[in-house]
Design a protein around this motif. Structure first.
Motif, mmCIF file in Angstrom:
data_model
loop_
_atom_site.group_PDB
_atom_site.id
_atom_site.type_symbol
_atom_site.label_atom_id
_atom_site.label_comp_id
_atom_site.label_asym_id
_atom_site.label_seq_id
_atom_site.Cartn_x
_atom_site.Cartn_y
_atom_site.Cartn_z
ATOM 1 N N PRO A 117 22.161 59.193 -54.625
ATOM 2 C CA PRO A 117 22.842 59.162 -53.323
ATOM 3 C C PRO A 117 24.027 60.124 -53.250
ATOM 4 O O PRO A 117 24.272 60.745 -52.203
ATOM 5 N N VAL A 118 24.764 60.244 -54.364
ATOM 6 C CA VAL A 118 25.900 61.174 -54.396
ATOM 7 C C VAL A 118 25.417 62.604 -54.189
ATOM 8 O O VAL A 118 25.974 63.363 -53.381
ATOM 9 N N ALA A 119 24.346 62.959 -54.915
ATOM 10 C CA ALA A 119 23.790 64.304 -54.769
ATOM 11 C C ALA A 119 23.288 64.533 -53.348
ATOM 12 O O ALA A 119 23.476 65.615 -52.772
ATOM 13 N N GLY A 120 22.653 63.511 -52.759
ATOM 14 C CA GLY A 120 22.132 63.647 -51.400
ATOM 15 C C GLY A 120 23.232 63.828 -50.373
ATOM 16 O O GLY A 120 23.136 64.696 -49.487
ATOM 17 N N ILE A 121 24.292 63.029 -50.493
ATOM 18 C CA ILE A 121 25.410 63.120 -49.546
ATOM 19 C C ILE A 121 26.062 64.498 -49.606
ATOM 20 O O ILE A 121 26.306 65.137 -48.569
ATOM 21 N N PHE A 122 26.333 64.962 -50.815
ATOM 22 C CA PHE A 122 26.990 66.266 -50.945
ATOM 23 C C PHE A 122 26.042 67.400 -50.569
ATOM 24 O O PHE A 122 26.475 68.451 -50.091
ATOM 25 N N VAL A 139 35.330 74.144 -52.414
ATOM 26 C CA VAL A 139 35.868 72.782 -52.314
ATOM 27 C C VAL A 139 34.749 71.749 -52.434
ATOM 28 O O VAL A 139 34.875 70.743 -53.141
ATOM 29 N N MET A 140 33.637 72.010 -51.755
ATOM 30 C CA MET A 140 32.508 71.093 -51.821
ATOM 31 C C MET A 140 31.939 71.032 -53.235
ATOM 32 O O MET A 140 31.552 69.960 -53.719
ATOM 33 N N ALA A 150 32.564 60.906 -61.812
ATOM 34 C CA ALA A 150 33.135 59.577 -61.606
ATOM 35 C C ALA A 150 32.050 58.504 -61.611
ATOM 36 O O ALA A 150 32.194 57.459 -62.269
ATOM 37 N N VAL A 151 30.970 58.755 -60.894
ATOM 38 C CA VAL A 151 29.889 57.757 -60.824
ATOM 39 C C VAL A 151 29.231 57.581 -62.188
ATOM 40 O O VAL A 151 29.049 56.453 -62.662
#
Length: 248
Positions: A117-122, A139-140, A150-151
């Motif tokens: 999900p983290v990879a998808g959101i970013f 920045v992104m 962190a995750v």
């Protein structure tokens, strides 16, 4: 400062008794690494491109992936048990516990799934902001790295836990590390920067000496050390935040 102490504790874990560290981890790691080198030399290629569709190429890739996974699982379980339980094998080759390795693999897959999900959101945000210029992209990129570290860092405690037969859930790992995000990110970034600097220094030395043909040996040592340091870091996270051990 907690991030620095996490990193320092993990580093000391590796260096405190380097002969034992080497005896426990070098052979499992070397099995996967040697096969990688052999495959790179003997794999069917055309103009430097691996021919996956060739039976020998496909079989080689499959065997390489399988052996690499087994060697890392073996190394990880042995190292976690040595650090957390003081279980030092008396034989030259450490025991390969298939049941624990299987459990470790399952927990590792769960860890990877949590990061999707983290990879998808970013990924979506990067696409939407792709016209904002290179600064926005930078920045992104930094935000993606921090979020991913962190995750992974906060859920990684499930891995040593299953290796020492004290399994915990993803939710437990996440809850126990809820105040630790900055420290975990700093610790992982310090480990990454340390190994990157070491790699660049070694490369510079061999470039200066004109001995690039011999670079494989120090590269192997650096990659081995990086692997053990990473495992030591998640062992430290488990020991400190789950079991309440003090950092030295």
């Amino acid at each position: 400062m907690k991030g620095y102490h996490l990193f320092r504790h993990a580093l000391a874990m590796v260096l405190r008794d380097l002969p034992t560290t080497t005896r426990l981890t070098a052979v499992p790691y070397a099995i996967g690494a040697i096969w990688s080198v052999w495959f790179a030399v003997t794999a069917p290629t055309v103009n430097g491109v691996l021919m996956i569709r060739e039976p020998s190429g496909l079989l080689g890739v499959g065997a390489l992936c399988l052996l690499s996974i087994v060697s890392i699982l073996w190394l990880a379980v042995v190292w976690h048990r040595y650090v957390l339980l003081g279980e030092a094998p008396k034989r030259f080759l450490p025991e390969a516990s298939v049941s624990r390795m299987k459990g470790y693999l399952i927990k590792g897959i769960l860890t990877v799934l949590v990061t999707l999900p983290v990879a998808g959101i970013f990924g979506v945000l990067s696409y939407l902001l792709s016209y904002g210029g290179p600064l926005i992209g930078a920045v992104m990129g930094c935000g993606y790295i921090f979020a991913l570290v962190a995750v992974i860092g906060r859920v990684s405690a499930i891995l040593p836990a299953v290796a020492v037969d004290r399994p915990i859930s993803l939710r437990e790992s996440w809850a126990q590390t809820k105040q630790a995000t900055p420290a975990i990110v700093v610790a992982f970034l310090m480990a990454g920067v340390t190994m990157a600097v070491a790699s660049m220094m070694v490369l510079a030395v061999f470039l200066t000496a004109g001995k690039l043909a011999y670079l494989a040996i120090p590269n192997f040592l650096i990659q081995w050390f990086s692997t053990v340091l990473g495992l030591s870091l998640i062992t430290t996270i488990y020991g400190h935040y789950i079991e309440g051990r003090e950092l030295t």
